[in-house]
Design a protein around this motif. Structure first.
Motif, PDB file in Angstrom:
ATOM      1  N   LEU A 190      54.309  17.384  22.196  1.00  0.00           N
ATOM      2  CA  LEU A 190      54.638  16.668  23.427  1.00  0.00           C
ATOM      3  C   LEU A 190      55.469  17.541  24.370  1.00  0.00           C
ATOM      4  N   ALA A 191      56.363  18.342  23.794  1.00  0.00           N
ATOM      5  CA  ALA A 191      57.161  19.246  24.626  1.00  0.00           C
ATOM      6  C   ALA A 191      56.285  20.296  25.297  1.00  0.00           C
ATOM      7  N   PHE A 192      55.268  20.759  24.582  1.00  0.00           N
ATOM      8  CA  PHE A 192      54.365  21.758  25.158  1.00  0.00           C
ATOM      9  C   PHE A 192      53.628  21.192  26.372  1.00  0.00           C
ATOM     10  N   LEU A 193      53.158  19.952  26.273  1.00  0.00           N
ATOM     11  CA  LEU A 193      52.477  19.327  27.410  1.00  0.00           C
ATOM     12  C   LEU A 193      53.398  19.282  28.625  1.00  0.00           C
ATOM     13  N   HIS A 194      54.661  18.944  28.380  1.00  0.00           N
ATOM     14  CA  HIS A 194      55.633  18.895  29.477  1.00  0.00           C
ATOM     15  C   HIS A 194      55.853  20.273  30.085  1.00  0.00           C
ATOM     16  N   GLN A 195      55.952  21.290  29.261  1.00  0.00           N
ATOM     17  CA  GLN A 195      56.202  22.646  29.760  1.00  0.00           C
ATOM     18  C   GLN A 195      55.067  23.113  30.669  1.00  0.00           C
ATOM     19  N   ILE A 196      53.846  22.862  30.252  1.00  0.00           N
ATOM     20  CA  ILE A 196      52.693  23.306  31.044  1.00  0.00           C
ATOM     21  C   ILE A 196      52.593  22.514  32.344  1.00  0.00           C
ATOM     22  N   ALA A 197      52.900  21.208  32.279  1.00  0.00           N
ATOM     23  CA  ALA A 197      52.758  20.364  33.474  1.00  0.00           C
ATOM     24  C   ALA A 197      53.865  20.592  34.483  1.00  0.00           C
ATOM     25  N   ASN A 198      55.097  20.845  34.014  1.00  0.00           N
ATOM     26  CA  ASN A 198      56.244  20.873  34.926  1.00  0.00           C
ATOM     27  C   ASN A 198      56.971  22.213  34.991  1.00  0.00           C
ATOM     28  N   GLY A 199      56.596  23.146  34.133  1.00  0.00           N
ATOM     29  CA  GLY A 199      57.322  24.410  34.106  1.00  0.00           C
ATOM     30  C   GLY A 199      56.930  25.325  35.251  1.00  0.00           C
ATOM     31  N   ALA A 200      57.748  25.365  36.307  1.00  0.00           N
ATOM     32  CA  ALA A 200      57.432  26.195  37.472  1.00  0.00           C
ATOM     33  C   ALA A 200      57.384  27.673  37.094  1.00  0.00           C
ATOM     34  N   ASP A 201      58.215  28.095  36.144  1.00  0.00           N
ATOM     35  CA  ASP A 201      58.224  29.503  35.746  1.00  0.00           C
ATOM     36  C   ASP A 201      56.966  29.902  34.988  1.00  0.00           C
ATOM     37  N   LEU A 202      56.231  28.921  34.472  1.00  0.00           N
ATOM     38  CA  LEU A 202      55.009  29.210  33.721  1.00  0.00           C
ATOM     39  C   LEU A 202      53.760  29.097  34.592  1.00  0.00           C
ATOM     40  N   ASP A 203      53.956  28.764  35.847  1.00  0.00           N
ATOM     41  CA  ASP A 203      52.816  28.486  36.730  1.00  0.00           C
ATOM     42  C   ASP A 203      52.243  29.766  37.325  1.00  0.00           C
ATOM     43  N   ARG A 204      51.969  30.728  36.462  1.00  0.00           N
ATOM     44  CA  ARG A 204      51.282  31.956  36.849  1.00  0.00           C
ATOM     45  C   ARG A 204      50.285  32.284  35.761  1.00  0.00           C
ATOM     46  N   PRO A 205      49.084  32.754  36.118  1.00  0.00           N
ATOM     47  CA  PRO A 205      48.023  32.940  35.118  1.00  0.00           C
ATOM     48  C   PRO A 205      48.451  33.776  33.910  1.00  0.00           C
ATOM     49  N   GLY A 206      49.046  34.928  34.132  1.00  0.00           N
ATOM     50  CA  GLY A 206      49.421  35.778  33.005  1.00  0.00           C
ATOM     51  C   GLY A 206      50.492  35.164  32.143  1.00  0.00           C
ATOM     52  N   VAL A 207      51.498  34.569  32.767  1.00  0.00           N
ATOM     53  CA  VAL A 207      52.593  33.954  32.020  1.00  0.00           C
ATOM     54  C   VAL A 207      52.098  32.739  31.248  1.00  0.00           C
ATOM     55  N   GLN A 208      51.301  31.914  31.911  1.00  0.00           N
ATOM     56  CA  GLN A 208      50.793  30.725  31.240  1.00  0.00           C
ATOM     57  C   GLN A 208      49.886  31.102  30.069  1.00  0.00           C
ATOM     58  N   ALA A 209      49.087  32.150  30.232  1.00  0.00           N
ATOM     59  CA  ALA A 209      48.231  32.601  29.136  1.00  0.00           C
ATOM     60  C   ALA A 209      49.069  33.073  27.947  1.00  0.00           C
ATOM     61  N   ALA A 210      50.169  33.768  28.224  1.00  0.00           N
ATOM     62  CA  ALA A 210      51.051  34.227  27.153  1.00  0.00           C
ATOM     63  C   ALA A 210      51.695  33.045  26.440  1.00  0.00           C
ATOM     64  N   TRP A 211      52.075  32.021  27.211  1.00  0.00           N
ATOM     65  CA  TRP A 211      52.699  30.838  26.608  1.00  0.00           C
ATOM     66  C   TRP A 211      51.701  30.095  25.735  1.00  0.00           C
ATOM     67  N   TYR A 212      50.461  29.966  26.217  1.00  0.00           N
ATOM     68  CA  TYR A 212      49.405  29.366  25.398  1.00  0.00           C
ATOM     69  C   TYR A 212      49.199  30.172  24.120  1.00  0.00           C
ATOM     70  N   ALA A 213      49.179  31.488  24.234  1.00  0.00           N
ATOM     71  CA  ALA A 213      48.963  32.343  23.061  1.00  0.00           C
ATOM     72  C   ALA A 213      50.080  32.155  22.034  1.00  0.00           C
ATOM     73  N   LEU A 214      51.327  32.037  22.525  1.00  0.00           N
ATOM     74  CA  LEU A 214      52.464  31.831  21.621  1.00  0.00           C
ATOM     75  C   LEU A 214      52.296  30.538  20.840  1.00  0.00           C
ATOM     76  N   TYR A 215      52.002  29.456  21.542  1.00  0.00           N
ATOM     77  CA  TYR A 215      51.888  28.160  20.870  1.00  0.00           C
ATOM     78  C   TYR A 215      50.622  28.053  20.016  1.00  0.00           C
ATOM     79  N   LEU A 216      49.511  28.577  20.517  1.00  0.00           N
ATOM     80  CA  LEU A 216      48.283  28.542  19.718  1.00  0.00           C
ATOM     81  C   LEU A 216      48.423  29.417  18.477  1.00  0.00           C
ATOM     82  N   GLY A 217      49.119  30.554  18.612  1.00  0.00           N
ATOM     83  CA  GLY A 217      49.360  31.402  17.448  1.00  0.00           C
ATOM     84  C   GLY A 217      50.197  30.692  16.406  1.00  0.00           C
ATOM     85  N   ALA A 218      51.255  29.995  16.861  1.00  0.00           N
ATOM     86  CA  ALA A 218      52.090  29.236  15.925  1.00  0.00           C
ATOM     87  C   ALA A 218      51.276  28.132  15.251  1.00  0.00           C
TER      88      ALA A 218
END
Length: 457
Positions: A190-218
């Protein structure tokens, strides 16, 4: 029978056989893993820095601090999941006990960062629109995307924190705590959904892809090592209960047989997480060390009834199927690095050390503390090993009077004069383990040569 007397000495004189010192890979793996975690922290801070041209006034300070704590909390959630994944490389080098402590520390850090994020960001938003924090909280929760999910995730995270507190754990069975602790997965999702929806710092393609990779890897680590690998083990090795034997009051040994067990490569001192597919037992996997040297045909565990699950193990029927995970644990011969060993055990903590006593090279010494003579579990086996190897085994009981060995530096020095040069292995209840470690340190044993693992939850 004098339980203070050392076991018979036969065969070759101990200490004559020398073994070369082997390097222990644990320190290197530990340093690399910690470095990766801190590198991630640095990357998160660098991301915030790159997205923050300036911080001006109270609004800037509150929202800026809220963004930093939010990013760090999101990163900590992923680390928390990775530490729950039971990755064999980490478990066998860093050690289950240390990983559990890191997981607990990461959990506390996540809670603090998450609460700080909520308070700081709400205050910053309230200052921006010139309203009070309560009104702004209501507006954010009800009108921002995925904020209801984020609020539910926060509540689940706080519930997990409450049941993980020491005072609460003492009142909960292991089974109850274990299932409530699984709510962490839901909270992180649930926290991940919030981060992607509201995280202004993650709202860039490369950064968001890295964040997805971190969580999908975990998530991939959890799915593979907590589900698919045990399923493969279950299907390939077909473990079943072959024998249940009483060892002492409230203590039984369970012999498990299966196919191609040598492939598991279980080492003396290691444990597996056992799930017995029987009524009342199938929903909990409990850690039990092997209590006999693995022979490729069977594995034996010795279990003391300390809760509902462990008490039910004594009633297992022959042929019961077993789901196992592992092997895990770093309490192996590698920790000795070629040094002679001193093994200190309390109660049923003797189980992994009994196997090490039989297999460690050189001149191992074992001391076993228990409340009564009948609770010296597996003593007949230990005495046989001592006689066969010419090794020393000492016993201490609290009752009857006069047969208790104090757990202090002087007693350890008297029994083992070369104590300071030995690698020391401990296994027992947490309070006893802390006292044993303190006694060893007072006796001059460096902390790096004191090794223990705890299954306490």
């Amino acid at each position: 029978m004098d339980v203070r007397t050392e076991a018979a000495r036969t065969g070759h004189a101990p200490g004559r056989h020398r073994t070369g010192r082997r390097s222990d890979p644990a320190p290197a793996v530990t340093v690399v893993f910690q470095a990766l975690i801190w590198a991630g922290v640095a990357a998160v801070l660098a991301l915030w820095w790159a997205d923050t041209p300036s911080v001006v006034g109270p609004v800037g300070w509150f929202t800026g601090a809220g963004r930093i704590t939010g990013l760090l909390a999101g990163y900590a959630c992923a680390v928390l999941v990775i530490l729950m994944a039971r990755v064999p490389l980490l478990d066998r080098t860093v050690g289950s006990d240390r990983l559990a402590r890191w997981h607990a520390a990461a959990g506390r850090t996540t809670i603090v960062l998450t609460l700080a994020h909520v308070v700081l960001i709400i205050e910053g938003y309230a200052l921006t629109v010139r309203t009070d924090p309560f009104t702004e909280t209501t507006r954010v929760v009800l009108h921002y995307p995925d904020m209801l999910a984020a609020t539910a995730g926060l509540l689940l995270l706080l519930l997990t924190a409450v049941v993980s507190a020491r005072a609460a754990r003492r009142r909960l069975s292991h089974e109850t705590w274990y299932h409530l602790h699984l709510l962490t997965y839901a909270a992180v999702f649930l926290a991940f959904l919030h981060q992607i929806a509201n995280g202004a710092d993650l709202d860039r393609p490369g950064v968001q892809a890295a964040w997805y990779a971190l969580y999908l890897g975990a998530a991939a680590l959890i799915v593979w090592f907590r589900l698919l690998a045990p399923l493969r083990l279950y299907r390939r090795h077909r473990l079943r209960v072959a024998e249940v034997r009483t060892e002492a009051p409230g203590v039984v040994s369970v012999l498990v047989t299966g196919e191609r067990l040598a492939e598991l490569a279980v080492r003396p001192g290691q444990f597996l997480r056992w799930r017995f597919l029987a009524p009342g037992l199938w929903w909990t996997a409990s850690p039990y060390s092997v209590s006999a040297v693995p022979d490729g045909r069977s594995l034996r565990i010795t279990v003391k009834a300390v809760g509902g699950h462990s008490a039910a193990v004594a009633a297992l029927r022959l042929g019961t199927r077993v789901w196992a995970e592992g092997p895990y644990g770093a309490l192996t011969a590698d920790r000795a690095a070629g040094r002679p060993a001193l093994l200190l055990a309390a109660g049923v903590g003797i189980t992994p050390l009994r196997v090490l006593f039989e297999t460690l090279p050189g001149d191992p010494v074992l001391i076993h503390w228990a409340r009564r003579p009948e609770e010296l579990v597996l003593r007949y086996e230990i005495d046989a090993v001592a006689a066969r190897r010419g090794a020393r085994a000492y016993y201490s009981v609290s009752r009857p009077d006069g047969y208790r060995l104090p757990l202090d530096a002087r007693t350890l020095h008297d029994l083992v004069p070369d104590l300071a040069r030995r690698a020391c292995y401990l296994c027992g209840p947490p309070g006893w383990t802390a006292a044993a470690e303190a006694a060893l340190r007072a006796a001059g044993v460096p902390a790096r040569r004191i090794h223990h693992e705890s299954f306490a939850f």
